[in-house]
Design an enzyme around this catalytic site. Sequence first.
Site, PDB file in Angstrom:
ATOM      1  N   HIS A 308       1.822  -2.627   5.930  1.00 37.85           N
ATOM      2  CA  HIS A 308       3.058  -2.923   5.440  1.00 37.85           C
ATOM      3  C   HIS A 308       2.647  -3.789   4.244  1.00 37.85           C
ATOM      4  O   HIS A 308       2.020  -4.697   4.388  1.00 37.85           O
ATOM      5  CB  HIS A 308       4.041  -3.529   6.504  1.00 37.85           C
ATOM      6  N   ASP A 365       8.617   2.966  10.576  1.00 35.10           N
ATOM      7  CA  ASP A 365       8.532   4.288  10.572  1.00 35.10           C
ATOM      8  C   ASP A 365       7.902   4.954  11.630  1.00 35.10           C
ATOM      9  O   ASP A 365       7.856   6.202  11.998  1.00 35.10           O
ATOM     10  CB  ASP A 365       8.143   4.859   9.247  1.00 35.10           C
TER      11      ASP A 365
HETATM   12  C1  SDX Z   1       8.654   1.279   4.470  1.00 36.39           C
HETATM   13  O1  SDX Z   1       8.659  -2.692   1.428  1.00 36.39           O
HETATM   14  C2  SDX Z   1       9.207  -2.230   2.472  1.00 36.39           C
HETATM   15  O2  SDX Z   1      10.028  -3.518   2.879  1.00 36.39           O
HETATM   16  C3  SDX Z   1       9.207  -0.917   2.927  1.00 36.39           C
HETATM   17  C4  SDX Z   1      10.168  -0.828   4.170  1.00 36.39           C
HETATM   18  C5  SDX Z   1      11.712  -0.947   4.107  1.00 36.39           C
HETATM   19  O3  SDX Z   1      12.275  -1.274   4.955  1.00 36.39           O
HETATM   20  O4  SDX Z   1      12.131  -0.707   2.894  1.00 36.39           O
HETATM   21  O5  SDX Z   1       9.692  -1.549   5.121  1.00 36.39           O
HETATM   22  C6  SDX Z   1       9.956   0.888   4.820  1.00 36.39           C
HETATM   23  O6  SDX Z   1       8.407   1.694   3.250  1.00 36.39           O
HETATM   24  C7  SDX Z   1       7.702   1.131   5.444  1.00 36.39           C
HETATM   25  C8  SDX Z   1       6.201   1.608   5.146  1.00 36.39           C
HETATM   26  C9  SDX Z   1       6.264   3.007   5.223  1.00 36.39           C
HETATM   27  N1  SDX Z   1       4.942   3.685   4.727  1.00 36.39           N
HETATM   28  C10 SDX Z   1       3.904   4.074   5.318  1.00 36.39           C
HETATM   29  O7  SDX Z   1       3.794   3.953   6.712  1.00 36.39           O
HETATM   30  C11 SDX Z   1       2.829   4.860   4.700  1.00 36.39           C
HETATM   31  C12 SDX Z   1       1.537   4.313   5.474  1.00 36.39           C
HETATM   32  N2  SDX Z   1       1.311   2.800   4.691  1.00 36.39           N
HETATM   33  C13 SDX Z   1       0.228   2.635   3.592  1.00 36.39           C
HETATM   34  O8  SDX Z   1       0.472   3.731   2.689  1.00 36.39           O
HETATM   35  C14 SDX Z   1       0.450   1.147   3.018  1.00 36.39           C
HETATM   36  O9  SDX Z   1       0.384   0.468   4.250  1.00 36.39           O
HETATM   37  C15 SDX Z   1       1.769   0.677   2.623  1.00 36.39           C
HETATM   38  C16 SDX Z   1       2.230   1.564   1.301  1.00 36.39           C
HETATM   39  C17 SDX Z   1       2.863   0.655   3.556  1.00 36.39           C
HETATM   40  C18 SDX Z   1       1.621  -0.663   1.982  1.00 36.39           C
HETATM   41  O10 SDX Z   1       0.547  -0.597   1.013  1.00 36.39           O
HETATM   42  P1  SDX Z   1      -0.013  -1.939   0.356  1.00 36.39           P
HETATM   43  O11 SDX Z   1       0.599  -3.270   0.388  1.00 36.39           O
HETATM   44  O12 SDX Z   1      -0.329  -1.379  -0.896  1.00 36.39           O
HETATM   45  O13 SDX Z   1      -1.486  -2.027   0.889  1.00 36.39           O
HETATM   46  P2  SDX Z   1      -2.776  -1.472   0.336  1.00 36.39           P
HETATM   47  O14 SDX Z   1      -2.568  -0.143   0.334  1.00 36.39           O
HETATM   48  O15 SDX Z   1      -3.313  -2.574  -0.584  1.00 36.39           O
HETATM   49  O16 SDX Z   1      -3.979  -1.689   1.717  1.00 36.39           O
HETATM   50  C19 SDX Z   1      -4.628  -2.712   2.051  1.00 36.39           C
HETATM   51  C20 SDX Z   1      -5.662  -2.106   2.651  1.00 36.39           C
HETATM   52  C21 SDX Z   1      -6.344  -0.995   1.881  1.00 36.39           C
HETATM   53  O17 SDX Z   1      -7.730  -0.983   2.330  1.00 36.39           O
HETATM   54  P3  SDX Z   1      -9.087  -1.754   1.430  1.00 36.39           P
HETATM   55  O18 SDX Z   1      -8.880  -1.395  -0.073  1.00 36.39           O
HETATM   56  O19 SDX Z   1      -8.701  -3.264   1.816  1.00 36.39           O
HETATM   57  O20 SDX Z   1     -10.345  -1.479   1.995  1.00 36.39           O
HETATM   58  O21 SDX Z   1      -5.463  -1.633   3.827  1.00 36.39           O
HETATM   59  C22 SDX Z   1      -5.739  -0.090   3.943  1.00 36.39           C
HETATM   60  C23 SDX Z   1      -5.914   0.305   2.237  1.00 36.39           C
HETATM   61  O22 SDX Z   1      -6.413   1.527   2.187  1.00 36.39           O
HETATM   62  N3  SDX Z   1      -4.297   0.557   4.252  1.00 36.39           N
HETATM   63  C24 SDX Z   1      -4.509   1.576   5.268  1.00 36.39           C
HETATM   64  C25 SDX Z   1      -3.246   1.911   5.721  1.00 36.39           C
HETATM   65  N4  SDX Z   1      -2.222   1.046   5.080  1.00 36.39           N
HETATM   66  C26 SDX Z   1      -3.198   0.114   4.191  1.00 36.39           C
HETATM   67  N5  SDX Z   1      -5.398   2.440   5.910  1.00 36.39           N
HETATM   68  C27 SDX Z   1      -5.233   3.415   6.592  1.00 36.39           C
HETATM   69  N6  SDX Z   1      -3.930   3.628   7.269  1.00 36.39           N
HETATM   70  C28 SDX Z   1      -2.942   2.949   6.584  1.00 36.39           C
HETATM   71  N7  SDX Z   1      -1.612   3.113   6.878  1.00 36.39           N
END
Ligand code: SDX
Length: 425
Positions: A308, A365
């Site tokens: 998140h 989710d």
């Molecule tokens: C919602 O914003 C809100 O409030 C949204 C929400 C709401 O109520 O409106 O809470 C609802 O959208 C919840 C999120 C649902 N989405 C997912 O579950 C999709 C999977 N999650 C990821 O795509 C991700 O965690 C996000 C999109 C939710 C957040 O992405 P960020 O903040 O841009 O984080 P990032 O991509 O910069 O990640 C930081 C690191 C990265 O690795 P490094 O570059 O440091 O090596 O963490 C890794 C990412 O690759 N990472 C993950 C991951 N999420 C982040 N690695 C594997 N699996 C994951 N799910």
Amino acid sequence: MEQKYAKLIFEDEGKEILLPIVVGTEGEKAIDITRLRRDTSYITIDPSFANTGACYSEITYIDGERGILRYRGIPVEDLVEKTSFIETAYLLLHGKLPNPDQRSKFSNLLNVNSMLHEDMRHFFDGFPRGAHPMHILATMINALSTFYPNVDALSLSEHIDLSAARLISTVRTLAAFAYKKSVGEPVVYPRHDLPYCANFLNMMFDSPVAPYEIDEEVVKILNVLLILHADHGQNCSTTAVRIVGSAQVNLYSTISAGISALSGPLHGGANQAVMEMLRKIEKDGNVQKWVDKAKDKNSNFKLMGFGHRVYKTYDPRAAITKKQCHEFLKKMKIKDSLLDVAMELENAALKDDYFISRNLYPNVDFYSGIIYRAIGIPENMFTVMFALARLPGWIAHWKEMVDGDNKICRPREIYIGKPLRRIED
Ligand code: SDX
């Protein structure tokens, strides 16, 4: 309270500027840069706005480090225990829970505005059978604005209960009609004798040949799910609503923009993506392999329902849905193997340094889809459920923006393209 400042020093220009520090109710701090460009010709740059506050808001407080979520100061844990979704919707819109008189007036508005214009029913015939309900919903809500012309923002804001009731009620009807259309069944009209969630369930599952029996346990857990999703600060779709609404677009088209943003798999679309992921892992039978795949930068696989932008600890909504999921399935005597897969996946990930070091935990989710499935809601409707729930949050933010300075949102950029050149260059 004495104004505090941050000092910005431009070393190579030998100048410095003091920028006011603002402090929120719970001690969150920000540097007010509203005069930065005027006083220094500099702008800030923060792609995806991870470090940028877009507005002042009184609606929702989130503490991502401590896993706190409050609507108008009330913890969601209390709201799911003691209120219905419609009472929480009223709280988000008005800043306080409704008294009995306000509750019955708002319920009446929801009833009076629950029907679709009959002409709109024919719109469904224009969609291909496999059309995703989120795309149908975004289109139909935009179309709603043609049935309520001249709904300028200010008058809507003055009559917020009517505007909100129209949307919260009509969108529920649209969602149920979209589902019935997708399964080739006759639509079921809303009933004035049923409260919001029971009405929705009846519109979804009643049929001329098999009357739907409303189960209070199902109504209760649906209220919980809708409350948990009702608002969440400046998330992607709420930001879309604020940005589109800032151009004084009518409320229906503004909400349609929010629905489009929510449909993305990185946002609200994740609840459907979680189920697809769990089924794939169950079929494969090797949870650790998928945990490793999610860590592998060369695979574009992520654990859906994990991570998140704001929560760097367990999403409090995930904690509630996880507990409620176990209790509901037990009460309904439902065994869902995907819940076992989800638990195994969570255990494996939360033991792995890759997830621990990045503060990646289950989000709202991760477990919600298992409950929706147990209720009988099809997976392609999961994000529609999220949209239904988020409507009061979107409308509350839209109203806060319209009632506020309501300047059009227009960020700048740093140009890194080609320098001046001629067509013949
Ligand atoms: C919602 O914003 C809100 O409030 C949204 C929400 C709401 O109520 O409106 O809470 C609802 O959208 C919840 C999120 C649902 N989405 C997912 O579950 C999709 C999977 N999650 C990821 O795509 C991700 O965690 C996000 C999109 C939710 C957040 O992405 P960020 O903040 O841009 O984080 P990032 O991509 O910069 O990640 C930081 C690191 C990265 O690795 P490094 O570059 O440091 O090596 O963490 C890794 C990412 O690759 N990472 C993950 C991951 N999420 C982040 N690695 C594997 N699996 C994951 N799910």
